[in-house]
Design an enzyme around this catalytic site. Structure first.
Site, short mmCIF file in Angstrom:
data_model
loop_
_atom_site.label_atom_id
_atom_site.label_comp_id
_atom_site.label_asym_id
_atom_site.label_seq_id
_atom_site.Cartn_x
_atom_site.Cartn_y
_atom_site.Cartn_z
N LYS A 172 215.15 43.23 28.96
CA LYS A 172 214.26 43.20 27.79
C LYS A 172 212.99 43.93 28.23
O LYS A 172 212.12 43.36 28.87
CB LYS A 172 213.93 41.75 27.39
CG LYS A 172 213.57 41.56 25.96
CD LYS A 172 212.17 41.68 25.50
CE LYS A 172 210.95 41.45 26.23
NZ LYS A 172 209.89 42.45 25.87
N GLU A 247 206.72 39.04 39.46
CA GLU A 247 205.81 40.07 39.99
C GLU A 247 204.66 40.12 39.00
O GLU A 247 204.83 40.62 37.88
CB GLU A 247 206.51 41.43 40.04
CG GLU A 247 207.75 41.47 40.92
CD GLU A 247 207.45 41.37 42.40
OE1 GLU A 247 206.30 41.63 42.80
OE2 GLU A 247 208.37 41.02 43.16
N CYS A 283 199.17 47.21 38.65
CA CYS A 283 198.95 45.85 39.14
C CYS A 283 198.32 45.85 40.52
O CYS A 283 197.59 44.93 40.88
CB CYS A 283 200.27 45.10 39.16
SG CYS A 283 201.55 46.03 39.99
N GLU A 383 191.71 40.53 36.09
CA GLU A 383 192.32 41.86 36.09
C GLU A 383 191.90 42.57 34.80
O GLU A 383 192.22 42.13 33.72
CB GLU A 383 193.84 41.65 36.11
CG GLU A 383 194.63 42.88 36.35
CD GLU A 383 196.12 42.57 36.36
OE1 GLU A 383 196.59 41.72 35.58
OE2 GLU A 383 196.82 43.21 37.16
P1 NAD Z 1 202.94 40.96 29.61
O1 NAD Z 1 203.13 39.72 30.40
O2 NAD Z 1 202.19 40.88 28.34
O3 NAD Z 1 204.36 41.57 29.23
C1 NAD Z 1 205.32 41.88 30.22
C2 NAD Z 1 206.69 41.65 29.66
O4 NAD Z 1 206.84 40.26 29.43
C3 NAD Z 1 206.93 42.33 28.31
O5 NAD Z 1 208.27 42.75 28.25
C4 NAD Z 1 206.67 41.20 27.33
O6 NAD Z 1 207.34 41.37 26.11
C5 NAD Z 1 207.22 40.02 28.11
N1 NAD Z 1 206.65 38.72 27.74
C6 NAD Z 1 205.40 38.44 27.33
N2 NAD Z 1 205.30 37.11 27.07
C7 NAD Z 1 206.50 36.56 27.35
C8 NAD Z 1 207.03 35.25 27.25
N3 NAD Z 1 206.29 34.23 26.82
N4 NAD Z 1 208.31 35.05 27.62
C9 NAD Z 1 209.08 36.06 28.04
N5 NAD Z 1 208.65 37.34 28.13
C10 NAD Z 1 207.37 37.58 27.80
O7 NAD Z 1 202.34 42.05 30.59
P2 NAD Z 1 202.02 43.57 30.25
O8 NAD Z 1 200.71 43.59 29.52
O9 NAD Z 1 203.20 44.24 29.66
O10 NAD Z 1 201.87 44.16 31.73
C11 NAD Z 1 200.70 44.13 32.42
C12 NAD Z 1 200.73 43.03 33.45
O11 NAD Z 1 201.84 43.24 34.32
C13 NAD Z 1 199.52 43.06 34.34
O12 NAD Z 1 199.06 41.75 34.55
C14 NAD Z 1 200.04 43.67 35.62
O13 NAD Z 1 199.29 43.36 36.76
C15 NAD Z 1 201.41 43.13 35.67
N6 NAD Z 1 202.27 43.94 36.55
C16 NAD Z 1 202.67 43.44 37.75
C17 NAD Z 1 203.45 44.20 38.61
C18 NAD Z 1 203.91 43.67 39.95
O14 NAD Z 1 204.89 44.19 40.49
N7 NAD Z 1 203.28 42.67 40.52
C19 NAD Z 1 203.82 45.48 38.23
C20 NAD Z 1 203.39 45.97 37.01
C21 NAD Z 1 202.62 45.17 36.16
#
Ligand code: NAD
Length: 481
Positions: A172, A247, A283, A383
């Site tokens: 997803k 992650e 991230c 962040e």
């Molecule tokens: P997000 O959490 O809003 O979304 C990430 C994914 O999770 C999307 O596919 C979203 O649809 C899904 N999602 C959101 N809420 C959910 C829920 N309640 N249940 C299941 N799935 C859900 O994050 P984003 O804004 O897309 O990405 C940015 C974040 O990702 C930042 O905090 C960044 O630091 C982090 N990130 C971490 C890494 C790592 O490897 N540590 C890498 C890239 C990004």
């Protein structure tokens, strides 16, 4: 007319969604709609999980050499489609063209090379000194949820180890970057990944993501995204006792010591540029620069100059530049942090609120630097996920380490020094999953992941493959195996 991309990839075929919900995908540089996707619901997730479950026994029974051969074909096709991937990433999330090709799309190739190098090291079956036979087996059906900021990076780090270990999966991807994910399904299909081994359902987190996390027929969840999303997945997965790997975010410190000497200028300039890479939407971005007091003013000047000289604009133009933020919501969020930092008393030395001069369309922000940021300031702790660098002075090594570790996160840490003994000492004291000394980059196959609120897993190479394996202890009569 906006192209219609409403189908999901289920059981090796592009399949009409059950859900009637739709979302248009926006190009963040032009604010134009570029595609219409479907937002999956429980029934769509059920169909994809059923397909992955049905494919699991045969795929799990394949020999490692057969799976390696499939991955080698995936490598060939990914190389051939790298430019398509890059163009799609630029269109849907605004990564500038050169960087999209050389980094965003290229990691689809380099991560796979890292996995292939590690693949032959997996001891699928081994005997412990006490006689017990250990078998490593695929964990089963994996639910994979990915963010938008490095879309192919996150997908490759999850889908590839699932395929390699004999698991099957449902992806997803982020609803903001579905098009590169769909293109990646085409790549896997062309490479001959068997039907049902990898499935894709688009959708929102709270609906499709939650349905996947709760699904009783999913054995493991691998999530990359915000801490808020990660905790929601953990809660949803708890009732069915799935393995969960997370992650999450970061607020990574970058310790700059005066002993950099003549390299100081280059080290600070490269560090600031790295903070602004991908419009600050990484991230592991080095967002908190901690500088030894004797070179503090010089470092502030260099970082401010890098911000001022960064070209911001049309991401389809080749060369070094910064594109837009991913969405209007992300732009507003970043503006809120910039306004908040000024109100809280941080000293603005470059950039600031609003769009860059002369830009009146697209979610473009200004590369921004704040000096004299303290642990009381919000941008020290949270962040920003935008091109905002926070700089703080320190007196000595002990204070530098204390300030660096003063965070809820623990993803990456960066260290600039001319002293190898100091590098070893400080790196050991930093509470972070990855420490980069003097700009040394991550090599393909190295584990990526963090301590504390930055997550629970490691992705890439052998460590990333192990996340998808169960351990079976086989207690058998001596001489049998
Ligand atoms: P997000 O959490 O809003 O979304 C990430 C994914 O999770 C999307 O596919 C979203 O649809 C899904 N999602 C959101 N809420 C959910 C829920 N309640 N249940 C299941 N799935 C859900 O994050 P984003 O804004 O897309 O990405 C940015 C974040 O990702 C930042 O905090 C960044 O630091 C982090 N990130 C971490 C890494 C790592 O490897 N540590 C890498 C890239 C990004």
């Amino acid at each position: 007319m906006i192209p219609d991309r409403i189908q999901f990839y289920i059981g090796g075929a592009w399949t009409a969604p059950v859900s009637p919900a739709r979302l248009s995908v926006e190009n963040p540089a032009t604010e134009q709609a570029i595609a219409l996707i479907a937002l999956g619901m429980d029934a769509d997730i059920d169909a994809a999980v059923a397909s992955a479950r049905a494919a699991f026994p045969d795929w799990a029974a394949t020999r490692p050499a057969e799976r390696r051969a499939v991955l080698e074909r995936v490598l060939e096709v990914t190389r051939a489609r790298q430019a398509d991937l890059a163009r799609t990433i630029t269109a849907e999330m605004g990564a500038p063209a050169t960087m999209a090709f050389e980094e965003q799309a290229a990691v689809g190739v380099s991560h796979l090379e890292g996995f292939l190098a590690a693949f032959d090291e997996i001891p699928w079956q081994e005997r412990l000194p006490n006689g017990t036979v250990i078998r490593r087996e695929p964990i089963g059906v994996c639910g994979l949820i990915t963010p938008w900021n490095w879309p192919i990076n996150q997908i490759a780090l999850k889908v590839l180890p699932a395929i390699a270990t004999g698991c099957t999966c449902v992806l997803k991807p982020s609803e903001l970057t579905p098009l590169s994910a769909m293109l990646y399904m085409e790549i896997l299909d062309e490479a001959g990944v068997p039907a049902g081994v990898v499935n894709l359902v688009n959708g929102s987190g709270p609906v499709a993501g939650a349905a996947l996390s709760r699904h009783p027929d999913v054995d493991m969840m691998s999530f990359t995204g915000s801490t808020r999303g990660g905790t929601a997945v953990s809660r949803d997965a708890a009732a069915t006792v799935k393995r969960v790997t997370l992650e999450l975010g970061g607020k990574s410190p970058n310790l700059v010591f005066a002993d950099c000497g003549a390299d100081l200028k280059a080290r600070v300039a490269a560090s600031a540029a790295e903070c602004f890479l991908n419009s600050g939407q990484s991230c592991d971005a080095p967002t908190r620069m901690l500088v030894e007091r004797s070179v503090y003013d010089t470092a502030c000047e260099i970082a401010a100059r890098v911000a001022d000289e960064t070209i911001v604009g049309d991401p389809t133009v080749e060369g070094d530049r910064m594109g837009p933020l991913v969405s209007a919501a992300q732009w507003s969020r970043v503006q809120g942090y910039i306004d908040g930092a000024r109100t809280e008393g941080a000293r603005l030395i470059a950039g600031g609120p609003g769009r860059p001069e002369g830009v009146n369309r697209g979610h473009f922000a200004r590369p921004t630097v704040f000096a004299d940021v303290t642990p009381d300031h919000t941008i020290w702790r949270e962040e920003v996920f935008g091109p905002v660098l926070a700089i703080t002075p320190f007196a000595d090594e002990a204070e530098a380490v204390r300030l660096a570790n003063d965070t809820d996160y623990g993803l990456a840490a960066y260290l600039q020094t001319g002293d190898p003994a100091r590098a070893a000492r400080v790196a050991a004291a930093l509470r972070a999953g990855m420490v980069h000394v003097n700009g040394t980059p991550q090599s393909p196959g190295s584990p990526f992941g963090g301590y504390s609120m930055s997550g629970t897993g490691r992705e890439g190479g052998l460590f990333g493959l192990e996340e998808y394996l169960e351990i079976k202890a086989l207690h058998m009569p001596a001489g049998w195996n």
